[in-house]
Scaffold this motif. Sequence first.
Motif, PDB file in Angstrom:
ATOM      1  N   ARG A 131     -20.659  34.181  10.271  1.00 50.10           N
ATOM      2  CA  ARG A 131     -19.194  34.223  10.299  1.00 50.10           C
ATOM      3  C   ARG A 131     -18.558  34.967   9.132  1.00 50.10           C
ATOM      4  N   VAL A 187     -16.171  37.963  10.674  1.00 52.63           N
ATOM      5  CA  VAL A 187     -14.710  37.829  10.755  1.00 52.63           C
ATOM      6  C   VAL A 187     -14.014  39.142  10.365  1.00 52.63           C
ATOM      7  N   LEU A 192      -7.333  32.875  11.010  1.00 52.96           N
ATOM      8  CA  LEU A 192      -8.794  32.829  11.012  1.00 52.96           C
ATOM      9  C   LEU A 192      -9.355  33.369   9.701  1.00 52.96           C
ATOM     10  N   THR A 225      -9.264  30.830   6.937  1.00 52.90           N
ATOM     11  CA  THR A 225      -9.915  29.552   7.196  1.00 52.90           C
ATOM     12  C   THR A 225     -11.378  29.611   6.767  1.00 52.90           C
ATOM     13  N   PHE A 284     -12.244  25.941  11.391  1.00 50.96           N
ATOM     14  CA  PHE A 284     -12.570  27.309  11.806  1.00 50.96           C
ATOM     15  C   PHE A 284     -12.842  27.355  13.310  1.00 50.96           C
ATOM     16  N   VAL A 313      -9.528  27.238  15.207  1.00 53.84           N
ATOM     17  CA  VAL A 313      -8.762  28.484  15.107  1.00 53.84           C
ATOM     18  C   VAL A 313      -9.455  29.575  15.919  1.00 53.84           C
ATOM     19  N   LEU A 314     -10.777  29.643  15.809  1.00 57.74           N
ATOM     20  CA  LEU A 314     -11.531  30.631  16.586  1.00 57.74           C
ATOM     21  C   LEU A 314     -11.317  30.425  18.077  1.00 57.74           C
TER      22      LEU A 314
END
Length: 185
Positions: free
Chosen positions: A30, A34, A83, A86, A93, A96-97
């Motif tokens: 991640r 991101v 995102l 976070t 996370f 939000v994802l």
Amino acid sequence: MAGDVVDLIMQDHREVERLFDELKDEPDKRPMLVPVLTTLLSAHSRAEESAVYPVAAAEADEADDVAHSQQEHVEADQLLEKLGKTDPTSGEFDKVLQNLIDAVTHHVEEEETKVLPGMRKNLSDERRAELGEAFAASRKEHLGDQPEDITREELLQQARNADVSGVASLGKEQLKKKLQEESEE
């Protein structure tokens, strides 16, 4: 030569879906993924907003769907910003994802069933190729951008695409707030 704009947009959609799967399935990646997702979605959105949406609205009779799609871009920008702020190891996370995935998936489905078929039907192969060149050039220019990097001019273009009037005198932050309010209605 870049190719047909509809095909290019759909290629980006598939890449975003692939990144979503990787973000869900491989939490350890991640922190690296991101920024890749954010960069791709930001560049894709700015390219659609500047090179594609005005033409789709004016020449392909897609003004209503373009206005709706533009509002969804504003929502996606907000979710991307959230995102990015976070902690990727937190439970927040995942929430939000998932909100971002739901919003973008909905947008992609609508775009691929309404706007893009309208462009294929109402624009010539040559025109779609021209738009493909413009889309690819704009996308390349915006690679590396984050949602918060948006300029006032780009916000004004979003307002035009979303058919939001009376915003020409607004400053950048006021304009951003107005577009966010419009996208929530």
